[in-house]
Design an enzyme around this catalytic site. Sequence first.
Site, mmCIF file in Angstrom:
data_model
loop_
_atom_site.group_PDB
_atom_site.id
_atom_site.type_symbol
_atom_site.label_atom_id
_atom_site.label_comp_id
_atom_site.label_asym_id
_atom_site.label_seq_id
_atom_site.Cartn_x
_atom_site.Cartn_y
_atom_site.Cartn_z
ATOM 1 N N SER A 25 35.915 5.787 23.101
ATOM 2 C CA SER A 25 36.843 6.635 22.348
ATOM 3 C C SER A 25 36.074 7.512 21.364
ATOM 4 O O SER A 25 34.860 7.663 21.484
ATOM 5 C CB SER A 25 37.882 5.767 21.633
ATOM 6 O OG SER A 25 38.930 6.578 21.140
ATOM 7 N N GLY A 27 35.029 7.230 18.244
ATOM 8 C CA GLY A 27 33.902 6.667 17.506
ATOM 9 C C GLY A 27 32.635 6.594 18.328
ATOM 10 O O GLY A 27 31.543 6.941 17.852
ATOM 11 N N GLU A 28 32.760 6.163 19.571
ATOM 12 C CA GLU A 28 31.592 6.085 20.446
ATOM 13 C C GLU A 28 31.086 7.472 20.835
ATOM 14 O O GLU A 28 29.888 7.689 20.943
ATOM 15 C CB GLU A 28 31.918 5.263 21.702
ATOM 16 C CG GLU A 28 32.125 3.799 21.438
ATOM 17 C CD GLU A 28 33.559 3.455 21.023
ATOM 18 O OE1 GLU A 28 34.400 4.382 20.869
ATOM 19 O OE2 GLU A 28 33.829 2.258 20.822
ATOM 20 N N VAL A 29 32.008 8.426 21.033
ATOM 21 C CA VAL A 29 31.587 9.807 21.324
ATOM 22 C C VAL A 29 30.785 10.347 20.143
ATOM 23 O O VAL A 29 29.724 10.951 20.327
ATOM 24 C CB VAL A 29 32.797 10.717 21.641
ATOM 25 C CG1 VAL A 29 32.369 12.183 21.721
ATOM 26 C CG2 VAL A 29 33.470 10.290 22.938
ATOM 27 N N ALA A 32 27.373 8.776 20.055
ATOM 28 C CA ALA A 32 26.540 9.194 21.183
ATOM 29 C C ALA A 32 26.160 10.665 21.149
ATOM 30 O O ALA A 32 25.266 11.081 21.888
ATOM 31 C CB ALA A 32 27.267 8.901 22.489
#
Length: 170
Positions: A25, A27-29, A32
Amino acid sequence: YRYWRERFGRYRQGEPTYFWLHAASVGEVSAATPLIKQICRQYPNRRLLITTVTPSGARAVRDRLPNSVDHAYLPLDSPRAMCRFLQRFRPSCGLIMETELWPCLFKACAETDTPLAIVNGRLSPRTLQAAAWIRRLYAESLSRISCVLARSESDRLNYIRLGARTERAR
């Protein structure tokens, strides 16, 4: 419609992907993004696919990343959907951000010789306290990946406790 179609492993035809990164989602995008931009700079002629599981993650990919980055929704963790995903995109490798442990996906990647790594890996104490049958499933999944790049030494040790091979956890 696209969301549900892709969550069941149904994709439109297109070019294969060379690199694939899964960021569940927003946060991970966000976490990354520097890695994704570096991959785009270092391999400008290679296709990069980012998968998410939420529409907000898809919007973050569209709004924050270069137009050369492709997006798809990762399907639900079922053997058939994961096989369709890998057949459609044929990634040369996969990077999984943070904590995503997908047993069917990890098995499908191992069966297709698609190297898989966990990047910026972290585990909560709750994951380590899961029921024994779930921990066995996680251990089997982690035995199939190429490496775990953990955020901290305690996270590295937690991955090893959960079943990652010591020599593959950094």
